[in-house]
Write a protein that holds these residues in place. Structure first.
Motif, PDB file in Angstrom:
ATOM      1  N   TYR A 169      -0.048  -5.842   5.649  1.00 33.09           N
ATOM      2  CA  TYR A 169       0.357  -5.164   4.416  1.00 33.09           C
ATOM      3  C   TYR A 169       1.863  -5.259   4.203  1.00 33.09           C
ATOM      4  O   TYR A 169       2.632  -5.281   5.166  1.00 33.09           O
ATOM      5  CB  TYR A 169      -0.064  -3.691   4.463  1.00 33.09           C
ATOM      6  N   GLY A 170       2.256  -5.275   2.943  1.00 33.21           N
ATOM      7  CA  GLY A 170       3.683  -5.272   2.641  1.00 33.21           C
ATOM      8  C   GLY A 170       4.348  -3.962   2.971  1.00 33.21           C
ATOM      9  O   GLY A 170       5.558  -3.898   3.190  1.00 33.21           O
ATOM     10  N   ARG A 171       3.569  -2.903   2.992  1.00 32.78           N
ATOM     11  CA  ARG A 171       4.052  -1.607   3.457  1.00 32.78           C
ATOM     12  C   ARG A 171       2.943  -0.984   4.294  1.00 32.78           C
ATOM     13  O   ARG A 171       1.764  -1.271   4.080  1.00 32.78           O
ATOM     14  CB  ARG A 171       4.413  -0.694   2.281  1.00 32.78           C
ATOM     15  N   TRP A 172       3.334  -0.160   5.261  1.00 29.11           N
ATOM     16  CA  TRP A 172       2.349   0.473   6.136  1.00 29.11           C
ATOM     17  C   TRP A 172       2.513   1.966   6.041  1.00 29.11           C
ATOM     18  O   TRP A 172       3.545   2.524   6.412  1.00 29.11           O
ATOM     19  CB  TRP A 172       2.513  -0.005   7.564  1.00 29.11           C
ATOM     20  N   GLY A 217       0.743 -16.019  -3.302  1.00 32.21           N
ATOM     21  CA  GLY A 217       1.084 -15.736  -1.916  1.00 32.21           C
ATOM     22  C   GLY A 217       1.910 -14.471  -1.805  1.00 32.21           C
ATOM     23  O   GLY A 217       2.343 -13.894  -2.806  1.00 32.21           O
ATOM     24  N   GLY A 218       2.119 -14.038  -0.583  1.00 31.39           N
ATOM     25  CA  GLY A 218       2.982 -12.897  -0.315  1.00 31.39           C
ATOM     26  C   GLY A 218       4.137 -13.337   0.560  1.00 31.39           C
ATOM     27  O   GLY A 218       3.931 -14.080   1.537  1.00 31.39           O
ATOM     28  N   GLY A 248       2.385  -8.484   1.373  1.00 28.57           N
ATOM     29  CA  GLY A 248       1.588  -9.019   2.456  1.00 28.57           C
ATOM     30  C   GLY A 248       0.329  -9.695   1.950  1.00 28.57           C
ATOM     31  O   GLY A 248       0.349 -10.410   0.941  1.00 28.57           O
ATOM     32  N   HIS A 249      -0.785  -9.438   2.629  1.00 30.21           N
ATOM     33  CA  HIS A 249      -2.037 -10.134   2.343  1.00 30.21           C
ATOM     34  C   HIS A 249      -2.792  -9.532   1.165  1.00 30.21           C
ATOM     35  O   HIS A 249      -3.763 -10.133   0.683  1.00 30.21           O
ATOM     36  CB  HIS A 249      -2.914 -10.101   3.601  1.00 30.21           C
TER      37      HIS A 249
END
Length: 272
Positions: A169-172, A217-218, A248-249
């Motif tokens: 993930y781009g953020r968690w 894409g990320g 992210g994905h």
């Protein structure tokens, strides 16, 4: 929600409201129920053995290249000349097999952080490491990166695969952690084990796909780093690449506004 009959008699489910030019969402996982794509397009397909679709009699029919026939059955069921497809992650394997076999039946194709396996693009551990270290300032990084290193060394601990989830993930945060846990519950593991079995590579035919193909894409996607996403887009005569900043994905979760504008879809009920 509607049902249709696949090539082998398996009854499959498609969820959403019909429209004259629907965007058909193909889920990844592999073999995760399509509910996680809710809000991305007009219709989403529950792949065989997932969600509300029936379990097939033949386990081998879970193979990604064979499920391309399910898309053709759906096209016939909807009465469309061609399909507008949006495929995520491993779902791209089904979509590109379909495109290679039926290029004239593809109106447009959007591949969101597609798995590169079906097209033979190799992502090395060093490629992934170069993306992963960009997250070094995040609080979860030390434990997650140590788990990655053990996996790359071939000696993972029992919980290491779960430990590396933040990299997807781009953020968690609590929201993405819940999203990851729900995805695990929605996945058919028997089907996933068969998905990439046999001859799953797309050998030829992508050069005959004349429709516009967008690879999303990320920038932080360790499963398909930006350079590899560019190689994926270049496989198509009319392929193009868009990179979601700091994503992210699952780029629609990281920046819904950017994703909607770039992918040309109307997101419903999705917030960043």
């Amino acid at each position: 929600m509607a049902t249709f009959t696949a090539f082998d008699g398996t009854v499959l489910t498609v969820v959403g409201a019909a429209s004259p030019d629907p965007v058909i969402c193909v889920p990844g996982g592999p073999m995760q129920a399509s509910a996680y794509l809710d809000g991305l397009g007009s219709l989403r397909l529950d792949l065989r053995g997932t969600g509300d679709s029936a379990v097939p009699a033949d386990v081998a029919s879970y193979r990604c290249e064979r499920q391309a026939d399910d898309l053709e059955a759906l096209r016939v069921h909807l009465g469309l000349e061609a399909l507008s497809l949006l495929a995520h992650s491993a779902g791209a394997a089904i979509a590109v097999h379909y495109a290679a076999r039926f290029p004239e039946r593809v109106a447009r194709l959007t591949l969101v952080t597609p798995s590169p396996r079906a097209v033979g693009i190799e992502v090395t551990d060093d490629d992934r490491r170069a993306i992963a270290v960009q997250r070094r300032d995040e609080p979860w990084f030390p434990a997650a990166f140590a788990a990655l290193e053990r996996i790359w060394a071939g000696a993972p601990a029992d919980d290491d695969w779960a430990a590396i989830t933040p990299f997807v993930y781009g953020r968690w945060d609590a929201g993405t952690a819940a999203h990851a846990a729900e995805g695990e519950r929605r996945t058919n593991r028997t089907a996933a084990a068969a998905y990439y079995s046999g001859d799953f590579l797309v050998g030829s035919g992508l050069d005959r796909v004349t429709a516009a193909v967008l690879v999303v894409g990320g920038e932080l996607d360790i499963q398909l780093p930006p350079a590899h996403a560019a190689r994926y887009a270049a496989l198509f005569p009319n392929g193009s690449l868009a990179l979601a900043p700091r994503a992210g994905h699952f780029p629609w979760l990281d920046d819904p506004g950017w994703f909607a504008a770039t992918a040309g879809v109307t997101l419903k009920g999705i917030r960043g």
